[in-house]
Design an enzyme around this catalytic site. Structure first.
Site, PDB file in Angstrom:
ATOM      1  N   GLY A  37       0.830  -1.208   0.000  1.00  0.00           N
ATOM      2  CA  GLY A  37       0.000   0.000   0.000  1.00  0.00           C
ATOM      3  C   GLY A  37       0.853   1.242   0.000  1.00  0.00           C
ATOM      4  O   GLY A  37       2.057   1.182  -0.259  1.00  0.00           O
ATOM      5  N   ASN A  38       0.246   2.376   0.266  1.00  0.00           N
ATOM      6  CA  ASN A  38       1.012   3.627   0.351  1.00  0.00           C
ATOM      7  C   ASN A  38       0.338   4.550   1.365  1.00  0.00           C
ATOM      8  O   ASN A  38      -0.707   4.220   1.918  1.00  0.00           O
ATOM      9  CB  ASN A  38       1.128   4.278  -1.032  1.00  0.00           C
ATOM     10  CG  ASN A  38      -0.216   4.593  -1.624  1.00  0.00           C
ATOM     11  OD1 ASN A  38      -0.931   5.450  -1.134  1.00  0.00           O
ATOM     12  ND2 ASN A  38      -0.588   3.876  -2.675  1.00  0.00           N
ATOM     13  N   ARG A  39       0.937   5.708   1.588  1.00  0.00           N
ATOM     14  CA  ARG A  39       0.505   6.574   2.683  1.00  0.00           C
ATOM     15  C   ARG A  39      -0.661   7.508   2.348  1.00  0.00           C
ATOM     16  O   ARG A  39      -1.028   8.348   3.152  1.00  0.00           O
ATOM     17  CB  ARG A  39       1.677   7.446   3.141  1.00  0.00           C
ATOM     18  CG  ARG A  39       2.761   6.689   3.821  1.00  0.00           C
ATOM     19  CD  ARG A  39       3.788   7.645   4.379  1.00  0.00           C
ATOM     20  NE  ARG A  39       4.933   6.941   4.911  1.00  0.00           N
ATOM     21  CZ  ARG A  39       4.932   6.322   6.089  1.00  0.00           C
ATOM     22  NH1 ARG A  39       3.867   6.329   6.857  1.00  0.00           N
ATOM     23  NH2 ARG A  39       6.011   5.700   6.502  1.00  0.00           N
ATOM     24  N   SER A  40      -1.220   7.390   1.166  1.00  0.00           N
ATOM     25  CA  SER A  40      -2.298   8.319   0.803  1.00  0.00           C
ATOM     26  C   SER A  40      -3.486   8.186   1.764  1.00  0.00           C
ATOM     27  O   SER A  40      -3.966   7.080   2.019  1.00  0.00           O
ATOM     28  CB  SER A  40      -2.762   8.044  -0.623  1.00  0.00           C
ATOM     29  OG  SER A  40      -3.905   8.812  -0.885  1.00  0.00           O
TER      30      SER A  40
ATOM     31  N   ALA B  73      -3.562   7.602  -5.177  1.00  0.00           N
ATOM     32  CA  ALA B  73      -2.196   7.089  -5.339  1.00  0.00           C
ATOM     33  C   ALA B  73      -2.340   5.622  -5.744  1.00  0.00           C
ATOM     34  O   ALA B  73      -2.600   4.751  -4.902  1.00  0.00           O
ATOM     35  CB  ALA B  73      -1.436   7.230  -4.038  1.00  0.00           C
TER      36      ALA B  73
END
Ligand code: CTP
Length: 400
Positions: A209-212, A275
């Site tokens: 995943g990512n931090r969005s 993102a």
């Protein structure tokens, strides 16, 4: 300055109600038509005669006024702004949960105008998780908040919860009234907005995943809907969404691709604020990977670049907007993406700057246009950034 603006000034039952008298007077002095609405609680603290005299019309105190039937729809529909000062824990709670039990809470639900709440209460109440949760919900729906200050409270206590200064409240109200007057109307515009980070499963438990946080995309969707656009929000996050927005929940890049591409044909504008993962595991393990099996080897494959795909199949007049979250050479990378993806606008932010980008409530961006235009928007809350993005979209549409 506020000539021709109708403001409903809701006053709830707290000791700070006396300060609403000053708010009322200042707004009237600035030229606004102020309609005072006092709750039953407010009448324990201030007299209606004061508001009758200082407001632009007689104060309203009941939903059941025999002379003037069903006042809430009329008052809510004709307002350019609704202010609640002070906003008590009771009013915030009713508003957040959609319960209308008096004239003020009916107006709050009946209006489409911007709403500015100015909470004031004892520190313990202000810090209570229920009150903070309600505020978070309201903020997520686009309600504007003037935070209370730290200072002397009723009974001599000192702490957070004192109503903001009337001058501060009037300043916030003025900028909302002037912003909504100058904002281009988006009535009828069909928009798709994406938000949040995608999650690409490795096994049933883990994902890439990512931090969005999705906050910027949600702010764009809410602001566009408030201006009259017909918005579909394709999101990976569970933030609250206004009923007027069609929300589609997705998790993976492939789900987002399907949700966007299947609807893109009929959209006038697509804003890709999400993102999206560039790579995903070729295959997610069907059962949980066990530590005893040693470090797993996860093979990745590229996902479809949704924005580039949209750029390739766009119909005339459709406006495509991308985002570029960068850590260096912001303008260079953003300009390159704008060109490579064949889109009209790119919103670039330098996520290495304090208060900018992922997880923050604020952002600072540069908006580059395919026509060579460039707008810098300094650090502001994400709703204000959303307004600047929508202004740029309006400009791009009118010049295309
Ligand atoms: N995007 C997309 N589909 C993808 C990846 C990204 O539509 N599979 C969109 C994002 O929503 C964003 C824009 O493309 O609006 C920029 O994405 P980014 O990942 O920064 O672009 P890349 O071309 O992948 O460049 P980088 O090498 O910096 O990752």
């Amino acid at each position: 300055m506020l000539e021709g603006k109708r403001v409903v000034l809701g006053v709830a039952g707290g000791i700070a109600a006396y300060k609403a008298i000053d708010v009322c007077r200042r707004l009237v002095d600035a030229g606004a038509h102020v309609v005072p609405v006092l709750t039953e609680g407010a009448l324990h603290f201030v007299g209606r005669t004061t508001f009758d005299a200082l407001g632009s019309e007689r104060a309203w105190t009941s939903l059941w006024d025999e002379q003037r039937p069903i006042p809430h729809t009329h008052l809510g529909q004709t307002a350019d702004l609704v202010i609640v000062a002070p906003a008590t824990a009771r009013v915030l709670g009713l508003y957040a949960t959609g319960i209308s039990d008096d004239l003020l809470t009916n107006i709050l639900l009946a209006t489409r105008a911007p709403v500015l709440v100015c909470p004031a209460m004892h520190t313990e109440m202000w810090e209570h998780a229920a009150v903070q949760d309600n505020l978070r919900v309201l903020r997520g729906r686009g309600v504007h908040v003037v935070e209370p200050e730290v200072g002397r409270l009723a009974g001599g206590d000192v702490g957070a919860g004192r109503l903001a200064d009337p001058a501060t409240i009037v300043e916030a109200a003025t900028s909302l009234l002037l912003a909504s007057a100058s904002a281009p109307d988006l009535t009828g515009l069909r928009m798709i907005v994406t938000a949040g980070g995608t999650r690409e499963p490795i096994d049933p438990v883990r994902f890439i995943g990512n931090r969005s946080s999705g906050k910027q995309g949600h702010a764009v969707a809410e602001e566009a809907a408030a201006r009259g656009a017909k918005v579909t929000l394709v999101t990976t996050v569970r933030l609250p969404v206004s009923a007027r927005i069609d929300a589609v929940r997705v998790d993976t890049a492939a789900e987002m691709e399907h949700a966007v591409l299947s609807r893109a044909e009929s959209a006038d504008v697509v804003v890709m604020a999400a993102a999206v993962a560039d790579f995903r595991p070729v295959q997610a393990a069907p059962s949980k990977l066990k530590k005893a099996g040693g470090p797993p080897e996860v093979r990745l494959e590229p996902t479809v670049d949704i924005l580039a795909e949209l750029g390739g199949r766009r119909r005339p007049g459709q406006v495509l907007v991308g985002f570029a979250a960068e850590t260096d050479d912001l303008r260079v990378h953003a300009a390159e993406k704008l060109q490579r993806k064949g889109i009209d606008l790119i919103v670039g932010n330098d996520i290495s700057e304090p208060g900018v980008g992922f997880e923050h409530d604020t952002n600072a961006v540069v908006i580059l246009g395919a026509d060579g235009s460039s707008v810098e928007v300094p650090l502001a809350d994400k709703r204000a950034i959303a307004r600047a993005i929508l202004d740029a979209i309006s400009n791009a549409r009118s010049s295309s």
